[in-house]
Design a protein around this motif. Structure first.
Motif, PDB file in Angstrom:
ATOM      1  N   VAL A   1      16.855  -4.207   8.898  1.00 50.15           N
ATOM      2  CA  VAL A   1      15.641  -4.086   8.091  1.00 50.15           C
ATOM      3  C   VAL A   1      16.047  -3.358   6.811  1.00 50.15           C
ATOM      4  N   THR A   2      16.309  -4.111   5.762  1.00 47.12           N
ATOM      5  CA  THR A   2      16.870  -3.527   4.538  1.00 47.12           C
ATOM      6  C   THR A   2      15.818  -2.979   3.592  1.00 47.12           C
ATOM      7  N   ASP A   3      14.565  -3.398   3.738  1.00 40.00           N
ATOM      8  CA  ASP A   3      13.526  -2.902   2.826  1.00 40.00           C
ATOM      9  C   ASP A   3      12.168  -3.030   3.500  1.00 40.00           C
ATOM     10  N   MET A   4      11.321  -2.013   3.287  1.00 40.19           N
ATOM     11  CA  MET A   4       9.943  -2.035   3.783  1.00 40.19           C
ATOM     12  C   MET A   4       9.086  -1.340   2.735  1.00 40.19           C
ATOM     13  N   THR A   5       8.350  -2.119   1.967  1.00 39.66           N
ATOM     14  CA  THR A   5       7.614  -1.595   0.823  1.00 39.66           C
ATOM     15  C   THR A   5       6.123  -1.864   0.994  1.00 39.66           C
ATOM     16  N   PRO A   6       5.278  -0.805   1.071  1.00 39.58           N
ATOM     17  CA  PRO A   6       3.829  -1.030   1.136  1.00 39.58           C
ATOM     18  C   PRO A   6       3.267  -1.412  -0.227  1.00 39.58           C
ATOM     19  N   ASP A   7       1.989  -1.763  -0.232  1.00 33.83           N
ATOM     20  CA  ASP A   7       1.308  -2.117  -1.475  1.00 33.83           C
ATOM     21  C   ASP A   7       1.370  -0.963  -2.471  1.00 33.83           C
ATOM     22  N   ALA A   8       1.383  -1.299  -3.769  1.00 34.63           N
ATOM     23  CA  ALA A   8       1.529  -0.282  -4.815  1.00 34.63           C
ATOM     24  C   ALA A   8       0.408   0.754  -4.756  1.00 34.63           C
ATOM     25  N   ARG A   9      -0.824   0.322  -4.510  1.00 28.37           N
ATOM     26  CA  ARG A   9      -1.938   1.275  -4.446  1.00 28.37           C
ATOM     27  C   ARG A   9      -1.788   2.207  -3.253  1.00 28.37           C
ATOM     28  N   VAL A  10      -1.254   1.679  -2.144  1.00 29.02           N
ATOM     29  CA  VAL A  10      -1.020   2.536  -0.981  1.00 29.02           C
ATOM     30  C   VAL A  10       0.075   3.546  -1.284  1.00 29.02           C
ATOM     31  N   ARG A  11       1.106   3.126  -1.981  1.00 21.84           N
ATOM     32  CA  ARG A  11       2.180   4.060  -2.347  1.00 21.84           C
ATOM     33  C   ARG A  11       1.644   5.167  -3.242  1.00 21.84           C
ATOM     34  N   ASN A  12       0.804   4.800  -4.217  1.00 18.54           N
ATOM     35  CA  ASN A  12       0.234   5.814  -5.110  1.00 18.54           C
ATOM     36  C   ASN A  12      -0.654   6.783  -4.340  1.00 18.54           C
ATOM     37  N   ALA A  13      -1.445   6.237  -3.391  1.00 21.41           N
ATOM     38  CA  ALA A  13      -2.317   7.112  -2.599  1.00 21.41           C
ATOM     39  C   ALA A  13      -1.497   8.051  -1.723  1.00 21.41           C
ATOM     40  N   MET A  14      -0.426   7.527  -1.124  1.00 26.57           N
ATOM     41  CA  MET A  14       0.434   8.368  -0.295  1.00 26.57           C
ATOM     42  C   MET A  14       1.100   9.456  -1.129  1.00 26.57           C
ATOM     43  N   ASN A  15       1.542   9.107  -2.335  1.00 28.16           N
ATOM     44  CA  ASN A  15       2.146  10.110  -3.216  1.00 28.16           C
ATOM     45  C   ASN A  15       1.129  11.176  -3.605  1.00 28.16           C
ATOM     46  N   THR A  16      -0.139  10.765  -3.833  1.00 26.07           N
ATOM     47  CA  THR A  16      -1.184  11.727  -4.196  1.00 26.07           C
ATOM     48  C   THR A  16      -1.468  12.678  -3.039  1.00 26.07           C
ATOM     49  N   ILE A  17      -1.526  12.127  -1.820  1.00 30.06           N
ATOM     50  CA  ILE A  17      -1.774  12.961  -0.642  1.00 30.06           C
ATOM     51  C   ILE A  17      -0.643  13.957  -0.440  1.00 30.06           C
ATOM     52  N   ASN A  18       0.585  13.482  -0.563  1.00 23.94           N
ATOM     53  CA  ASN A  18       1.727  14.388  -0.405  1.00 23.94           C
ATOM     54  C   ASN A  18       1.755  15.453  -1.482  1.00 23.94           C
ATOM     55  N   SER A  19       1.390  15.046  -2.711  1.00 25.43           N
ATOM     56  CA  SER A  19       1.369  16.011  -3.807  1.00 25.43           C
ATOM     57  C   SER A  19       0.297  17.072  -3.584  1.00 25.43           C
TER      58      SER A  19
END
Length: 228
Positions: A194-212
């Motif tokens: 499994v060389t790559d697993m990328t969620p939707d861009a909006r989900v990535r932004n939301a996850m980054n906001t939550i972590n921040s």
């Protein structure tokens, strides 16, 4: 003089006699006295006067030779003598390790769409070259279909966080499923990654906001403790 002319033109005309038929059998040329159709006299036994050509096969490849449309033999690397047009090399099978990248879009248990890239490394089994060439019309499409089926049956049962944590488990499941199927068709599955697993861009932004936000909250708590 007249006798010599008769002797000279003796074989000319509709009643001529083939001089080869008067020769003893051991002195006749190989093609003398052979009668029959093309397939009956040629496909069964190649005449020594049949034109031949040289076909070259690259290293790590095996050529598939057919005679009159039917499988006849395999041609190894290097120069191979082929009795054209009765024999022909209709294709080659690569013995190298090959890699197929399969891109799949699916969703997880928490309804997050992810783009997954699976890399399949495989090779042809030496003892099953016939199956590898004649069993499947497109082996890459077959492998891709099995990988998509396994991934879309596995990822919807786990959340996004669990999917990232279980990439090795997903790869093992894919390899196990492919091994049971592609071995029959002459292919050995060496590895599944499994060389790559990328969620939707909006989900990535939301996850980054939550972590921040979480980190900022922890930093504020640590600062408050230090001010006491």
């Amino acid at each position: 003089a007249r006798q010599s002319r008769r002797r000279l033109f003796r074989g000319v005309g509709p009643n001529r006699v083939d001089s080869r038929r008067r020769l003893p059998a051991e002195h006749r040329p190989p093609s003398a006295g052979r009668v029959g159709g093309v397939c009956g006299g040629v496909c069964g036994e190649i005449d020594s006067t049949m034109p031949c050509c040289i076909e070259c096969i690259n290293t790590s490849e095996v050529g598939m030779v057919e005679r009159c449309g039917a499988y006849y033999r395999q041609a190894g690397p290097g120069a191979n003598c082929v009795c054209w047009p009765i024999d022909s090399i209709v294709g080659v099978v690569s013995m190298r390790v090959q890699q197929l990248n399969v891109a799949i879009e699916t969703k997880t248990l928490d309804n997050v769409f992810v783009d997954v890239v699976i890399s399949i490394q495989y090779s042809t089994i030496q003892e099953r070259i016939w199956e590898a060439f004649y069993s499947l019309q497109d082996h890459k499409r077959q492998i891709r279909a099995y990988v998509e089926d396994i991934v879309r049956a596995t990822l919807p049962t786990v959340t996004l966080d669990e999917a990232f944590a279980s990439k090795e488990t997903i790869a093992v499941e894919i390899k196990r499923g492919l091994d049971a199927t592609m071995n029959t068709y002459g292919y050995l599955i060496l590895n599944s990654l499994v060389t790559d697993m990328t969620p939707d861009a909006r989900v990535r932004n939301a996850m980054n906001t939550i972590n921040s936000s979480k980190r900022l909250k922890e930093a504020a708590a640590e600062k408050a403790e230090g001010d006491k």
